[in-house]
Scaffold this motif. Structure first.
Motif, short mmCIF file in Angstrom:
data_model
loop_
_atom_site.label_atom_id
_atom_site.label_comp_id
_atom_site.label_asym_id
_atom_site.label_seq_id
_atom_site.Cartn_x
_atom_site.Cartn_y
_atom_site.Cartn_z
N MET A 165 0.83 -1.20 0.00
CA MET A 165 0.00 0.00 0.00
C MET A 165 0.87 1.25 0.00
O MET A 165 2.02 1.22 0.42
N ARG A 166 0.29 2.36 -0.44
CA ARG A 166 1.02 3.61 -0.52
C ARG A 166 1.29 4.18 0.88
O ARG A 166 0.49 4.02 1.79
N GLU A 167 2.42 4.85 1.03
CA GLU A 167 2.78 5.47 2.30
C GLU A 167 2.00 6.78 2.46
O GLU A 167 1.85 7.55 1.51
N VAL A 168 1.54 7.03 3.68
CA VAL A 168 0.69 8.18 3.96
C VAL A 168 1.45 9.22 4.79
O VAL A 168 2.17 8.87 5.73
N VAL A 169 1.25 10.50 4.43
CA VAL A 169 1.83 11.58 5.21
C VAL A 169 0.72 12.55 5.63
O VAL A 169 -0.34 12.62 5.00
N ILE A 170 1.01 13.29 6.70
CA ILE A 170 0.08 14.27 7.25
C ILE A 170 0.64 15.66 6.97
O ILE A 170 1.78 15.96 7.31
N CYS A 171 -0.18 16.51 6.37
CA CYS A 171 0.24 17.86 6.01
C CYS A 171 -0.64 18.91 6.68
O CYS A 171 -1.85 18.72 6.81
N SER A 172 -0.02 20.00 7.08
CA SER A 172 -0.70 21.22 7.52
C SER A 172 -1.77 21.02 8.59
O SER A 172 -2.88 21.53 8.47
N PRO A 173 -1.48 20.28 9.66
CA PRO A 173 -2.48 20.16 10.73
C PRO A 173 -2.71 21.50 11.41
O PRO A 173 -1.76 22.20 11.77
N LEU A 174 -3.97 21.86 11.59
CA LEU A 174 -4.36 23.12 12.20
C LEU A 174 -5.50 22.87 13.18
O LEU A 174 -6.24 21.90 13.06
N ARG A 175 -5.66 23.76 14.12
CA ARG A 175 -6.78 23.65 15.06
C ARG A 175 -7.22 25.03 15.53
O ARG A 175 -6.46 25.99 15.50
N THR A 176 -8.46 25.11 15.92
CA THR A 176 -8.94 26.33 16.58
C THR A 176 -8.48 26.32 18.03
O THR A 176 -8.03 25.28 18.54
N PRO A 177 -8.57 27.43 18.72
CA PRO A 177 -8.40 27.37 20.18
C PRO A 177 -9.47 26.45 20.77
O PRO A 177 -10.52 26.21 20.16
N VAL A 178 -9.19 25.93 21.93
CA VAL A 178 -10.15 25.10 22.65
C VAL A 178 -10.88 25.97 23.66
O VAL A 178 -10.26 26.61 24.51
N GLY A 179 -12.20 26.03 23.54
CA GLY A 179 -13.01 26.85 24.44
C GLY A 179 -13.59 26.04 25.57
O GLY A 179 -13.80 24.83 25.46
N ARG A 180 -13.85 26.71 26.67
CA ARG A 180 -14.51 26.05 27.80
C ARG A 180 -15.99 25.86 27.52
O ARG A 180 -16.58 26.55 26.70
N MET A 181 -16.59 24.93 28.25
CA MET A 181 -18.03 24.72 28.17
C MET A 181 -18.74 26.03 28.53
O MET A 181 -18.52 26.59 29.60
N GLY A 182 -19.55 26.53 27.62
CA GLY A 182 -20.26 27.78 27.86
C GLY A 182 -19.36 28.99 27.81
O GLY A 182 -19.77 30.08 28.23
N GLY A 183 -18.16 28.84 27.27
CA GLY A 183 -17.18 29.92 27.29
C GLY A 183 -17.13 30.72 26.00
O GLY A 183 -18.15 30.95 25.34
#
Length: 401
Positions: free
Chosen positions: A1-19
């Motif tokens: 099978m072909r080899e897999v790479v991960i590119c450009s991982p991004l995330r939002t800030p993590v907010g609190r419950m009700g925050g």
């Protein structure tokens, strides 16, 4: 099978419950992170074959949210999308599903997306479709109900995940003091990362509607710089009224949170064609199941299998990202592995207790963080693993590219 790479991982800030992120729907968070992924990579959206999205508490405002968020983020109608749920492991499962599509040649470039707005998890009824009888309708809280029903009828979990954590406390003899000390460590790690700017490269600011215009949220809301052992020790155990020996508190457990995260899963060759810079290579992965009442230690067999498939040992790892559902659960896993709670490789920038645990977003949030940790720490190999409510766990081994 072909080899897999991960590119450009991004995330939002993590907010609190009700925050800070509570006014923003899961659909909007998902759309925002996909728009940011497009903007930061400059990728032609037509080059993305599909979006595999994870969400644990959906509504019908965005069914098959991977498809809906892709369309709203400006991807063409040829971009397919769907939605999956493996509870706390959903985000990582989205990455793995995308990887399997790429490995088998079904697709060449797929976005893995994880999103959760626990602040907006639905209240629902299953009784109203055929009319209202008696005093009215029963509304279920999706958050609480999911924790009670996740083991099915044969493996009930009436006290939810907290009850399972207390069983591990009793079985492994983990003290309240040890749990609070680990929680403090987590917050100190996360706060130090915030203050040093270590999270900056992975974060996508979110515009939140306000009374006068918008407010920009660009910082994780859950880490607490003011946390002390004394403050943690003062918190009451959640099940304290039913169990005089209970030790699990809100302070030594993960939070309920809001966030989204995404990455591009492809091959080295396709990444080069698209002008993407791979950060990680998928080496191996594994899933494991166990008794739903002991789900917190399911990462042990999952990680052991993933490492064995890769032909490596714990000693070979430079980073170990183990999601902190509960401090007691982390300590139980470490005991089985023979690792120390102060191991510098363990969650170098905090995890669920400090950063938060936005269920289906957590797996890609963790992946995003470790993708930036490895080069910063001059490391080569990382393990990512998490327990999953209902008696499962996922684990994956990644190598720095």
């Amino acid at each position: 099978m072909r080899e897999v790479v991960i590119c450009s991982p991004l995330r939002t800030p993590v907010g609190r419950m009700g925050g800070a992120l509570a006014p923003v729907s899961a659909h909007s968070l998902a759309t925002s992170v996909l728009e940011a992924l497009r903007a930061r990579t400059g990728i032609d959206p037509a080059a993305i074959d599909g979006v595999v999205a994870a969400q644990g508490y959906p509504t019908m405002e965005a069914p098959a949210i991977g498809r809906v968020a892709a369309l709203d983020a400006g991807f063409p109608v040829t971009t397919t999308g769907y939605q999956l749920d493996r509870r706390c492991g959903s985000g990582l499962q989205a990455v793995l599903n995308a990887a399997m599509e790429v490995q088998t040649g079904v697709a060449d470039a797929v976005i893995a997306l994880g999103v959760e707005s626990m602040s907006n998890a639905p209240l629902y009824t299953v009784e109203g479709r055929r009319g209202v009888a008696g005093a009215g309708l029963m509304l279920h809280d999706a958050l609480a109900r999911g924790r009670e029903t996740v083991g099915g009828r044969r493996f009930p979990t009436p006290e939810g995940n907290v009850g399972s954590a207390e069983l591990l406390r009793a079985g492994y003899g983990v003290s309240r003091e040890a749990q609070d000390a680990f929680a403090l460590r987590s917050h100190r790690m996360a706060v130090a990362a915030q203050q040093s700017g270590a999270f900056d490269a992975e974060l996508v600011p979110v515009e939140v509607p306000a009374r006068r215009g918008t407010v920009t949220v660009d910082r994780d809301e859950h880490p607490r710089a003011d946390t002390t052992l004394e403050a943690l020790a003062a918190l009451r155990p959640i099940l304290g009224r039913a169990d005089a020996e209970a030790t699990v508190t809100a302070g030594n457990s993960s939070g309920q949170n809001d966030a989204a995260a995404a990455c591009i899963v492809t091959t080295q060759a396709r990444a080069a064609e698209l002008g993407l810079a791979p950060m990680l290579r998928l080496v191996s992965w594994a899933v494991a199941g166990n008794d739903p009442l002991r789900f917190g230690v399911a990462p042990v067999p999952a990680a052991d299998r993933a490492l064995a498939r890769a032909g490596i040992r714990f000693a070979d790892l430079d980073v170990i990202e183990l999601n902190e559902a509960f401090a007691v659960q982390v300590l139980a896993c470490l005991a089985d592995w023979g690792l120390d709670a102060d191991d510098a490789r363990l969650n170098p920038r905090g995890s669920g207790i400090s950063i938060g645990h936005p269920i289906a977003a957590t797996g890609i949030r963790m992946l995003t963080t470790l993708a930036h940790e490895l080069p910063a720490l001059d490391g080569e190999l990382a393990l990512q693993t998490m327990c999953i409510g209902g008696g499962q766990a996922l684990a994956a081994v990644f190598a720095r590219v």
